[in-house]
Design a protein around this motif. Sequence first.
Motif, PDB file in Angstrom:
ATOM      1  N   ALA A 155       0.818  -1.206   0.000  1.00 47.78           N
ATOM      2  CA  ALA A 155       0.000   0.000   0.000  1.00 47.78           C
ATOM      3  C   ALA A 155       0.857   1.263   0.000  1.00 47.78           C
ATOM      4  O   ALA A 155       0.445   2.300  -0.495  1.00 47.78           O
ATOM      5  CB  ALA A 155      -0.949   0.000   1.196  1.00 47.78           C
ATOM      6  N   VAL A 156       2.063   1.176   0.580  1.00 45.48           N
ATOM      7  CA  VAL A 156       2.982   2.322   0.647  1.00 45.48           C
ATOM      8  C   VAL A 156       4.378   1.848   0.229  1.00 45.48           C
ATOM      9  O   VAL A 156       4.884   0.861   0.747  1.00 45.48           O
ATOM     10  CB  VAL A 156       3.042   2.905   2.079  1.00 45.48           C
ATOM     11  N   LEU A 157       4.966   2.567  -0.694  1.00 46.85           N
ATOM     12  CA  LEU A 157       6.338   2.292  -1.108  1.00 46.85           C
ATOM     13  C   LEU A 157       7.255   3.276  -0.397  1.00 46.85           C
ATOM     14  O   LEU A 157       6.930   4.450  -0.267  1.00 46.85           O
ATOM     15  CB  LEU A 157       6.484   2.441  -2.621  1.00 46.85           C
ATOM     16  N   SER A 158       8.403   2.802   0.055  1.00 47.01           N
ATOM     17  CA  SER A 158       9.317   3.598   0.852  1.00 47.01           C
ATOM     18  C   SER A 158      10.646   3.761   0.131  1.00 47.01           C
ATOM     19  O   SER A 158      11.174   2.812  -0.458  1.00 47.01           O
ATOM     20  CB  SER A 158       9.528   2.889   2.193  1.00 47.01           C
ATOM     21  N   CYS A 159      11.203   4.985   0.204  1.00 50.13           N
ATOM     22  CA  CYS A 159      12.505   5.269  -0.403  1.00 50.13           C
ATOM     23  C   CYS A 159      13.317   6.142   0.552  1.00 50.13           C
ATOM     24  O   CYS A 159      13.066   7.338   0.668  1.00 50.13           O
ATOM     25  CB  CYS A 159      12.313   5.985  -1.736  1.00 50.13           C
ATOM     26  N   PRO A 160      14.280   5.540   1.284  1.00 50.77           N
ATOM     27  CA  PRO A 160      15.120   6.323   2.199  1.00 50.77           C
ATOM     28  C   PRO A 160      16.106   7.205   1.431  1.00 50.77           C
ATOM     29  O   PRO A 160      16.719   6.766   0.465  1.00 50.77           O
ATOM     30  CB  PRO A 160      15.871   5.271   3.005  1.00 50.77           C
ATOM     31  N   LEU A 161      16.228   8.459   1.877  1.00 47.59           N
ATOM     32  CA  LEU A 161      17.181   9.415   1.305  1.00 47.59           C
ATOM     33  C   LEU A 161      17.851  10.145   2.466  1.00 47.59           C
ATOM     34  O   LEU A 161      17.295  11.087   3.002  1.00 47.59           O
ATOM     35  CB  LEU A 161      16.483  10.434   0.412  1.00 47.59           C
ATOM     36  N   ASP A 162      19.021   9.705   2.857  1.00 43.59           N
ATOM     37  CA  ASP A 162      19.740  10.279   3.995  1.00 43.59           C
ATOM     38  C   ASP A 162      18.848  10.286   5.236  1.00 43.59           C
ATOM     39  O   ASP A 162      18.429   9.235   5.670  1.00 43.59           O
ATOM     40  CB  ASP A 162      20.276  11.673   3.676  1.00 43.59           C
ATOM     41  N   ASP A 163      18.528  11.476   5.761  1.00 42.70           N
ATOM     42  CA  ASP A 163      17.747  11.574   6.997  1.00 42.70           C
ATOM     43  C   ASP A 163      16.237  11.590   6.781  1.00 42.70           C
ATOM     44  O   ASP A 163      15.483  11.586   7.742  1.00 42.70           O
ATOM     45  CB  ASP A 163      18.130  12.841   7.769  1.00 42.70           C
ATOM     46  N   ILE A 164      15.794  11.646   5.529  1.00 40.44           N
ATOM     47  CA  ILE A 164      14.360  11.636   5.264  1.00 40.44           C
ATOM     48  C   ILE A 164      13.982  10.348   4.533  1.00 40.44           C
ATOM     49  O   ILE A 164      14.824   9.670   3.955  1.00 40.44           O
ATOM     50  CB  ILE A 164      13.892  12.862   4.452  1.00 40.44           C
ATOM     51  N   VAL A 165      12.705  10.049   4.584  1.00 34.94           N
ATOM     52  CA  VAL A 165      12.166   8.896   3.870  1.00 34.94           C
ATOM     53  C   VAL A 165      10.977   9.375   3.052  1.00 34.94           C
ATOM     54  O   VAL A 165      10.113  10.098   3.560  1.00 34.94           O
ATOM     55  CB  VAL A 165      11.729   7.779   4.848  1.00 34.94           C
ATOM     56  N   MET A 208       7.073  13.180   2.633  1.00 36.46           N
ATOM     57  CA  MET A 208       8.438  13.192   3.149  1.00 36.46           C
ATOM     58  C   MET A 208       8.344  13.146   4.665  1.00 36.46           C
ATOM     59  O   MET A 208       7.679  13.988   5.267  1.00 36.46           O
ATOM     60  CB  MET A 208       9.174  14.458   2.719  1.00 36.46           C
ATOM     61  N   VAL A 209       8.990  12.151   5.275  1.00 36.05           N
ATOM     62  CA  VAL A 209       8.925  11.997   6.726  1.00 36.05           C
ATOM     63  C   VAL A 209      10.333  11.810   7.284  1.00 36.05           C
ATOM     64  O   VAL A 209      11.269  11.461   6.572  1.00 36.05           O
ATOM     65  CB  VAL A 209       8.030  10.808   7.131  1.00 36.05           C
ATOM     66  N   ILE A 210      10.444  12.090   8.569  1.00 35.53           N
ATOM     67  CA  ILE A 210      11.700  11.873   9.288  1.00 35.53           C
ATOM     68  C   ILE A 210      11.402  10.997  10.500  1.00 35.53           C
ATOM     69  O   ILE A 210      10.245  10.712  10.815  1.00 35.53           O
ATOM     70  CB  ILE A 210      12.356  13.202   9.712  1.00 35.53           C
ATOM     71  N   SER A 211      12.455  10.627  11.185  1.00 36.01           N
ATOM     72  CA  SER A 211      12.319   9.824  12.387  1.00 36.01           C
ATOM     73  C   SER A 211      11.439  10.567  13.396  1.00 36.01           C
ATOM     74  O   SER A 211      11.530  11.788  13.498  1.00 36.01           O
ATOM     75  CB  SER A 211      13.719   9.604  12.972  1.00 36.01           C
TER      76      SER A 211
END
Length: 95
Positions: A14-24, A36-39
């Motif tokens: 349902a959701v695809l994730s792509c990590p980019l340094d400190d954001i996902v 765009m999300v962070i920890s």
Amino acid sequence: MEATQYYRVDTGDAVLSCPLDDIVLLYHIRSGQTHMVISPVPEILGRMADGAPVCARDMCDRLAQDYDLGPAQDALAQIGDHLDALVALGLVRAA
């Protein structure tokens, strides 16, 4: 946020994730939106991946196994706020 409110994610893709340094980047397939999300959002979603309903207190306990969350009451409130925000985005739903 109610202490007994339960949340769940849709299993599968349902959701695809792509990590980019400190954001996902999270691409929500049904809505066509990218967020765009962070920890701690990726960590919260990761611990919901089994699809089982979880309340804020359960999520706090899960995260505390791997992270120092600080004062329990503050952590619980913040996790509850994150879960409610994820519901508003459509990435999580109330169970």
